[in-house]
Design a protein around this motif. Structure first.
Motif, PDB file in Angstrom:
ATOM      1  N   MET A 117     -18.253 -30.086  32.568  1.00 40.62           N
ATOM      2  CA  MET A 117     -17.251 -30.252  31.526  1.00 40.62           C
ATOM      3  C   MET A 117     -17.860 -29.824  30.191  1.00 40.62           C
ATOM      4  SD  MET A 117     -14.110 -30.928  31.371  1.00 40.62           S
ATOM      5  CE  MET A 117     -13.392 -31.768  32.729  1.00 40.62           C
ATOM      6  N   THR A 118     -17.022 -29.380  29.285  1.00 36.48           N
ATOM      7  CA  THR A 118     -17.494 -28.974  27.958  1.00 36.48           C
ATOM      8  C   THR A 118     -16.973 -29.942  26.901  1.00 36.48           C
ATOM      9  OG1 THR A 118     -15.605 -27.508  27.648  1.00 36.48           O
ATOM     10  CG2 THR A 118     -17.604 -26.540  28.589  1.00 36.48           C
ATOM     11  N   TRP A 119     -17.673 -29.985  25.814  1.00 34.16           N
ATOM     12  CA  TRP A 119     -17.361 -30.874  24.688  1.00 34.16           C
ATOM     13  C   TRP A 119     -17.085 -30.030  23.461  1.00 34.16           C
ATOM     14  CZ3 TRP A 119     -17.628 -36.263  25.319  1.00 34.16           C
ATOM     15  CH2 TRP A 119     -18.130 -36.679  26.548  1.00 34.16           C
ATOM     16  N   ARG A 120     -16.171 -30.523  22.616  1.00 34.54           N
ATOM     17  CA  ARG A 120     -15.873 -29.823  21.368  1.00 34.54           C
ATOM     18  C   ARG A 120     -15.323 -30.822  20.357  1.00 34.54           C
ATOM     19  NH1 ARG A 120     -10.325 -28.683  20.549  1.00 34.54           N
ATOM     20  NH2 ARG A 120      -9.062 -29.236  22.363  1.00 34.54           N
ATOM     21  N   SER A 142     -22.951 -31.000  26.388  1.00 34.84           N
ATOM     22  CA  SER A 142     -23.054 -32.456  26.525  1.00 34.84           C
ATOM     23  C   SER A 142     -22.567 -33.150  25.263  1.00 34.84           C
ATOM     24  CB  SER A 142     -24.508 -32.867  26.792  1.00 34.84           C
ATOM     25  OG  SER A 142     -25.290 -32.685  25.630  1.00 34.84           O
ATOM     26  N   GLN A 143     -22.260 -34.430  25.406  1.00 31.36           N
ATOM     27  CA  GLN A 143     -21.848 -35.234  24.261  1.00 31.36           C
ATOM     28  C   GLN A 143     -22.981 -35.311  23.240  1.00 31.36           C
ATOM     29  OE1 GLN A 143     -20.312 -39.121  25.264  1.00 31.36           O
ATOM     30  NE2 GLN A 143     -20.212 -39.767  23.144  1.00 31.36           N
ATOM     31  N   ALA A 144     -24.200 -35.477  23.712  1.00 34.69           N
ATOM     32  CA  ALA A 144     -25.348 -35.573  22.808  1.00 34.69           C
ATOM     33  C   ALA A 144     -25.518 -34.301  21.974  1.00 34.69           C
ATOM     34  CB  ALA A 144     -26.619 -35.855  23.604  1.00 34.69           C
ATOM     35  N   ASP A 145     -25.318 -33.149  22.598  1.00 32.55           N
ATOM     36  CA  ASP A 145     -25.414 -31.889  21.854  1.00 32.55           C
ATOM     37  C   ASP A 145     -24.331 -31.798  20.788  1.00 32.55           C
ATOM     38  OD1 ASP A 145     -27.630 -30.926  23.273  1.00 32.55           O
ATOM     39  OD2 ASP A 145     -26.359 -29.970  24.788  1.00 32.55           O
ATOM     40  N   ALA A 146     -23.119 -32.204  21.124  1.00 33.55           N
ATOM     41  CA  ALA A 146     -22.017 -32.178  20.160  1.00 33.55           C
ATOM     42  C   ALA A 146     -22.292 -33.112  18.993  1.00 33.55           C
ATOM     43  CB  ALA A 146     -20.710 -32.563  20.855  1.00 33.55           C
ATOM     44  N   GLU A 147     -22.777 -34.300  19.281  1.00 36.81           N
ATOM     45  CA  GLU A 147     -23.055 -35.269  18.229  1.00 36.81           C
ATOM     46  C   GLU A 147     -24.218 -34.827  17.344  1.00 36.81           C
ATOM     47  OE1 GLU A 147     -23.424 -38.688  20.744  1.00 36.81           O
ATOM     48  OE2 GLU A 147     -21.294 -39.204  20.495  1.00 36.81           O
ATOM     49  N   SER A 148     -25.241 -34.222  17.938  1.00 39.58           N
ATOM     50  CA  SER A 148     -26.361 -33.706  17.134  1.00 39.58           C
ATOM     51  C   SER A 148     -25.890 -32.607  16.192  1.00 39.58           C
ATOM     52  CB  SER A 148     -27.457 -33.156  18.050  1.00 39.58           C
ATOM     53  OG  SER A 148     -28.073 -34.195  18.755  1.00 39.58           O
ATOM     54  N   TRP A 149     -25.057 -31.704  16.712  1.00 40.46           N
ATOM     55  CA  TRP A 149     -24.525 -30.622  15.895  1.00 40.46           C
ATOM     56  C   TRP A 149     -23.732 -31.185  14.718  1.00 40.46           C
ATOM     57  CZ3 TRP A 149     -19.695 -29.152  14.350  1.00 40.46           C
ATOM     58  CH2 TRP A 149     -19.597 -27.900  13.754  1.00 40.46           C
ATOM     59  N   LEU A 150     -22.898 -32.188  14.978  1.00 43.13           N
ATOM     60  CA  LEU A 150     -22.105 -32.775  13.896  1.00 43.13           C
ATOM     61  C   LEU A 150     -23.011 -33.408  12.848  1.00 43.13           C
ATOM     62  CD1 LEU A 150     -19.255 -33.347  12.835  1.00 43.13           C
ATOM     63  CD2 LEU A 150     -19.412 -35.566  13.993  1.00 43.13           C
ATOM     64  N   LEU A 195     -13.762 -34.283  21.944  1.00 41.53           N
ATOM     65  CA  LEU A 195     -13.027 -34.060  23.190  1.00 41.53           C
ATOM     66  C   LEU A 195     -13.976 -33.595  24.293  1.00 41.53           C
ATOM     67  CD1 LEU A 195     -10.308 -32.049  21.388  1.00 41.53           C
ATOM     68  CD2 LEU A 195      -9.849 -34.190  22.547  1.00 41.53           C
ATOM     69  N   GLU A 196     -13.781 -34.145  25.484  1.00 39.49           N
ATOM     70  CA  GLU A 196     -14.429 -33.642  26.686  1.00 39.49           C
ATOM     71  C   GLU A 196     -13.335 -32.961  27.474  1.00 39.49           C
ATOM     72  OE1 GLU A 196     -17.046 -35.027  30.542  1.00 39.49           O
ATOM     73  OE2 GLU A 196     -15.845 -36.510  29.511  1.00 39.49           O
ATOM     74  N   GLY A 197     -13.341 -31.638  27.478  1.00 40.74           N
ATOM     75  CA  GLY A 197     -12.187 -30.913  28.014  1.00 40.74           C
ATOM     76  C   GLY A 197     -11.000 -31.207  27.110  1.00 40.74           C
ATOM     77  N   GLU A 198      -9.969 -31.834  27.657  1.00 37.66           N
ATOM     78  CA  GLU A 198      -8.823 -32.255  26.845  1.00 37.66           C
ATOM     79  C   GLU A 198      -8.749 -33.778  26.702  1.00 37.66           C
ATOM     80  OE1 GLU A 198      -6.904 -30.234  25.029  1.00 37.66           O
ATOM     81  OE2 GLU A 198      -8.256 -28.683  25.749  1.00 37.66           O
ATOM     82  N   THR A 199      -9.768 -34.481  27.201  1.00 38.38           N
ATOM     83  CA  THR A 199      -9.816 -35.939  27.134  1.00 38.38           C
ATOM     84  C   THR A 199     -10.508 -36.376  25.847  1.00 38.38           C
ATOM     85  OG1 THR A 199      -9.959 -36.057  29.535  1.00 38.38           O
ATOM     86  CG2 THR A 199     -10.617 -38.018  28.316  1.00 38.38           C
ATOM     87  N   VAL A 200      -9.873 -37.274  25.100  1.00 38.24           N
ATOM     88  CA  VAL A 200     -10.439 -37.784  23.851  1.00 38.24           C
ATOM     89  C   VAL A 200     -11.519 -38.814  24.169  1.00 38.24           C
ATOM     90  CG1 VAL A 200      -9.956 -39.093  21.752  1.00 38.24           C
ATOM     91  CG2 VAL A 200      -8.321 -37.365  22.551  1.00 38.24           C
ATOM     92  N   GLU A 201     -12.719 -38.559  23.683  1.00 37.43           N
ATOM     93  CA  GLU A 201     -13.825 -39.519  23.814  1.00 37.43           C
ATOM     94  C   GLU A 201     -13.739 -40.550  22.698  1.00 37.43           C
ATOM     95  OE1 GLU A 201     -17.063 -41.459  25.342  1.00 37.43           O
ATOM     96  OE2 GLU A 201     -15.933 -39.865  26.287  1.00 37.43           O
ATOM     97  N   TYR A 202     -13.601 -40.076  21.468  1.00 40.57           N
ATOM     98  CA  TYR A 202     -13.268 -40.951  20.338  1.00 40.57           C
ATOM     99  C   TYR A 202     -12.573 -40.120  19.277  1.00 40.57           C
ATOM    100  CZ  TYR A 202     -18.069 -39.621  18.899  1.00 40.57           C
ATOM    101  OH  TYR A 202     -19.228 -38.959  18.616  1.00 40.57           O
ATOM    102  N   ALA A 203     -11.720 -40.799  18.501  1.00 43.67           N
ATOM    103  CA  ALA A 203     -10.821 -40.074  17.592  1.00 43.67           C
ATOM    104  C   ALA A 203     -10.909 -40.601  16.164  1.00 43.67           C
ATOM    105  CB  ALA A 203      -9.378 -40.208  18.089  1.00 43.67           C
TER     106      ALA A 203
END
Length: 68
Positions: A1-4, A27-35, A53-61
């Protein structure tokens, strides 16, 4: 799965104008580090909040980029 990240204005509407980066992360960790490294640039570009988002699923908003 991809994160964005989905970029949002203060009202929660998606920000799509301009030259905002559209990064995809393995990964979620990569997305959070980038942010953590880029939140100031996003804020300067008019982004007020982000949703992870993980795919189209909201992890947190609606996470604010403003330091309170």
């Amino acid at each position: 799965m991809t994160w964005r990240w989905r970029y949002e204005n203060a009202n929660g509407g998606e920000v799509t104008e301009g030259t905002l980066p559209r990064e995809i992360f393995p990964s979620q960790a990569d997305a959070e580090s980038w942010l953590g490294e880029n939140w100031k640039t996003l804020l300067e570009a008019g982004v007020e909040k982000v949703t992870l988002l993980e795919g189209e699923t909201v992890e947190y908003a609606g996470m604010s980029l403003r330091v309170e």
